[in-house]
Enzyme design. Structure first.
Site, PDB file in Angstrom:
ATOM      1  N   ARG A   1       2.554  -1.852  10.963  1.00 45.60           N
ATOM      2  CA  ARG A   1       3.375  -2.039  12.034  1.00 45.60           C
ATOM      3  C   ARG A   1       3.570  -3.388  12.665  1.00 45.60           C
ATOM      4  O   ARG A   1       4.792  -3.601  12.768  1.00 45.60           O
ATOM      5  CB  ARG A   1       3.459  -0.744  13.170  1.00 45.60           C
ATOM      6  CG  ARG A   1       3.549   0.561  12.743  1.00 45.60           C
ATOM      7  CD  ARG A   1       2.967   1.577  13.376  1.00 45.60           C
ATOM      8  NE  ARG A   1       1.641   1.718  13.368  1.00 45.60           N
ATOM      9  CZ  ARG A   1       0.759   2.389  13.734  1.00 45.60           C
ATOM     10  NH1 ARG A   1       1.233   3.444  14.746  1.00 45.60           N
ATOM     11  NH2 ARG A   1      -0.483   2.261  13.811  1.00 45.60           N
TER      12      ARG A   1
ATOM     13  N   LYS B   1       0.856  -1.118   0.052  1.00 41.33           N
ATOM     14  CA  LYS B   1      -0.059  -0.088  -0.011  1.00 41.33           C
ATOM     15  C   LYS B   1       0.743   1.237  -0.087  1.00 41.33           C
ATOM     16  O   LYS B   1       1.493   1.484   1.044  1.00 41.33           O
ATOM     17  CB  LYS B   1      -0.805   0.236   1.172  1.00 41.33           C
ATOM     18  CG  LYS B   1      -1.867   1.183   1.329  1.00 41.33           C
ATOM     19  CD  LYS B   1      -2.923   0.948   2.301  1.00 41.33           C
ATOM     20  CE  LYS B   1      -2.602   1.471   3.586  1.00 41.33           C
ATOM     21  NZ  LYS B   1      -2.449   2.950   3.651  1.00 41.33           N
TER      22      LYS B   1
ATOM     23  N   ASP C   1     -12.535  14.914  -5.441  1.00 43.52           N
ATOM     24  CA  ASP C   1     -12.600  16.179  -6.191  1.00 43.52           C
ATOM     25  C   ASP C   1     -13.787  16.198  -7.216  1.00 43.52           C
ATOM     26  O   ASP C   1     -14.377  15.461  -7.183  1.00 43.52           O
ATOM     27  CB  ASP C   1     -11.208  16.061  -7.133  1.00 43.52           C
ATOM     28  CG  ASP C   1     -10.891  17.762  -7.212  1.00 43.52           C
ATOM     29  OD1 ASP C   1     -11.539  18.518  -7.572  1.00 43.52           O
ATOM     30  OD2 ASP C   1      -9.298  17.941  -6.913  1.00 43.52           O
TER      31      ASP C   1
ATOM     32  N   ASP D   1      -3.175   4.197  -2.491  1.00 48.88           N
ATOM     33  CA  ASP D   1      -3.951   4.613  -1.451  1.00 48.88           C
ATOM     34  C   ASP D   1      -3.981   6.055  -1.207  1.00 48.88           C
ATOM     35  O   ASP D   1      -3.297   6.695  -0.244  1.00 48.88           O
ATOM     36  CB  ASP D   1      -3.666   3.922   0.011  1.00 48.88           C
ATOM     37  CG  ASP D   1      -4.536   4.354   1.045  1.00 48.88           C
ATOM     38  OD1 ASP D   1      -5.717   4.836   0.914  1.00 48.88           O
ATOM     39  OD2 ASP D   1      -4.112   4.252   2.356  1.00 48.88           O
TER      40      ASP D   1
ATOM     41  N   LYS E   1      -6.930   8.369  -1.830  1.00 48.59           N
ATOM     42  CA  LYS E   1      -8.343   8.512  -1.426  1.00 48.59           C
ATOM     43  C   LYS E   1      -8.724   9.956  -2.513  1.00 48.59           C
ATOM     44  O   LYS E   1      -8.908  10.913  -1.705  1.00 48.59           O
ATOM     45  CB  LYS E   1      -8.364   8.746  -0.082  1.00 48.59           C
ATOM     46  CG  LYS E   1      -8.003   7.688   0.827  1.00 48.59           C
ATOM     47  CD  LYS E   1      -8.361   7.749   2.177  1.00 48.59           C
ATOM     48  CE  LYS E   1      -7.784   6.650   3.114  1.00 48.59           C
ATOM     49  NZ  LYS E   1      -6.293   6.494   3.107  1.00 48.59           N
TER      50      LYS E   1
ATOM     51  N   THR F   1     -12.105   6.123   9.858  1.00 50.24           N
ATOM     52  CA  THR F   1     -12.342   5.612  11.028  1.00 50.24           C
ATOM     53  C   THR F   1     -11.845   6.676  12.231  1.00 50.24           C
ATOM     54  O   THR F   1     -12.310   6.549  13.363  1.00 50.24           O
ATOM     55  CB  THR F   1     -11.700   4.380  11.585  1.00 50.24           C
ATOM     56  OG1 THR F   1     -10.440   4.439  10.966  1.00 50.24           O
ATOM     57  CG2 THR F   1     -12.299   3.220  10.859  1.00 50.24           C
TER      58      THR F   1
END
Ligand code: C5P
Length: 247
Positions: A218, A36, A68, A63, A65, A127
Site C-alpha cells: 500500500r 508478489k 500439504d 506467494d 505458501k 505474524t
C-alpha cells in the site's frame, strides 16, 4: 546502487483484477524487482497472470505458501518453476521431509530444463499468529523460539531463506548466517500511513537490520504518485545498502 535496491524491492499485487495487476507491472517494472502474486490474485486470474506480468517486463514472487503432503508440495513447486517465477514459498510447518523433497524436485527439474532455480522461501510463523494462537493449536513454545527453529529447519532442508517480520530479522540473521535470504514485509517509509500493520520498520532500518528483500504494498499502491513513492523507497534502500556495504 539504485539497481541493487530495485532488485530487492518486492511490490505486493494485492488486487482482484488481472487488468489492474498487468497495468502495475507495465508501469512499475523498472522500479520493482519482483511482483508478489498472492492467493487472491492467483485465484482470480489463474497461473496465466504470471505470464502476463512477465510479458510486461516484470518478474514474479509466487506467494502461495504451499502446505500439504511432501509429494504434493514438491510437485506444486515444480509447476511454479515451470511458470518461470523467481521466488516461491511453502510453510516450514509442513516439516523437513516436505521441504527436502521440494528442494530435490526443484533441483532436478531446473537442472533437466537448464533453467535458473527460483529462490525457495519458507514461511515460519505467520505474524498474524501470537502466543495465544500457537497455544490454541497445541504449541506451547514461545513464538520466537518457533520462528528460529523453523528457519533453521528450512535451512537444513536446503531452502534459500525465509519470510520474516522486521523484528525477527536480526535473530534469524545471527542463527542462519549471511547467505540465508530474509524477505521482510511490514515496511513503511516515513511518508506512508501504517494501515493495519502492527510492527513496522522503515526501509532503511529493515535493510540495516539484515533484510535482503522488502515487501511493500500500500505505501506504493495508495500513493498519489506510485512511481515517485517507489523511487523514494529505492533511494532509502540504496543509501542503507551503501552504509551496510552490501550492493
Ligand atoms: O500493503 P502492505 O505493504 O501492508 O502489504 C504487505 C504484503 O506483505 C501483503 O501482501 C501481506 O499479505 C504480506 N505480508 C505481511 N505480513 C506478513 C506476511 C506477508 O504483510 N507477515
Amino acid at each position: 546502487m539504485i539497481e541493487a535496491a530495485r532488485k530487492r524491492l518486492i511490490f505486493a499485487l494485492d488486487v482482484d483484477s488481472c487488468a489492474v495487476a498487468e497495468r502495475w507491472a507495465e508501469q512499475m517494472h523498472d522500479k520493482i524487482g519482483l511482483f508478489k502474486v498472492g492467493k487472491q490474485l492467483f485465484t482470480r486470474c489463474g497461473p496465466d497472470i504470471v505470464r502476463r506480468i512477465q510479458e510486461r517486463g516484470g518478474e514474479v514472487f509466487l506467494d502461495l505458501k504451499y502446505h500439504d503432503i511432501p509429494n504434493t508440495v514438491a510437485r506444486a513447486t515444480v509447476e511454479a518453476c515451470r511458470l518461470g517465477v523467481k521466488m516461491v514459498n511453502v510453510h516450514a510447518l509442513g516439516g523437513p521431509t516436505m521441504m527436502r523433497e521440494t528442494v530435490a524436485a526443484v533441483n532436478q527439474y531446473c537442472a533437466a530444463e537448464s533453467i535458473e532455480k527460483p529462490i525457495l522461501l519458507a514461511v515460519t510463523i505467520l505474524t498474524s499468529s501470537d502466543q495465544e494462537t500457537l497455544q490454541s493449536v497445541g504449541i506451547d513454545r514461545p513464538v520466537e523460539e518457533m520462528v528460529l527453529r523453523l528457519a533453521q529447519l528450512a535451512q537444513q532442508a536446503g531452502f534459500d531463506g525465509v519470510v520474516a517480520s522486521p523484528r525477527e530479522v536480526p535473530l534469524i540473521r545471527r542463527a542462519c548466517g549471511n547467505g540465508f535470504v530474509i524477505v521482510t514485509p511490514g515496511v513503511r517509509p516515513a511518508f506512508a500511513s501504517v494501515d493495519d500493520q502492527k510492527r513496522i520498520t522503515a526501509p532503511a532500518e529493515a535493510i540495516a537490520s539484515g533484510a535482503d528483500y522488502l515487501v511493500v504494498g500500500r505505501p506504493i499502491s495508495n500513493a498519489l504518485d506510485p512511481r515517485e513513492a517507489a523511487t523514494a523507497i529505492l533511494e532509502e534502500m540504496a543509501h542503507a545498502l551503501t552504509e551496510s556495504d552490501r550492493g
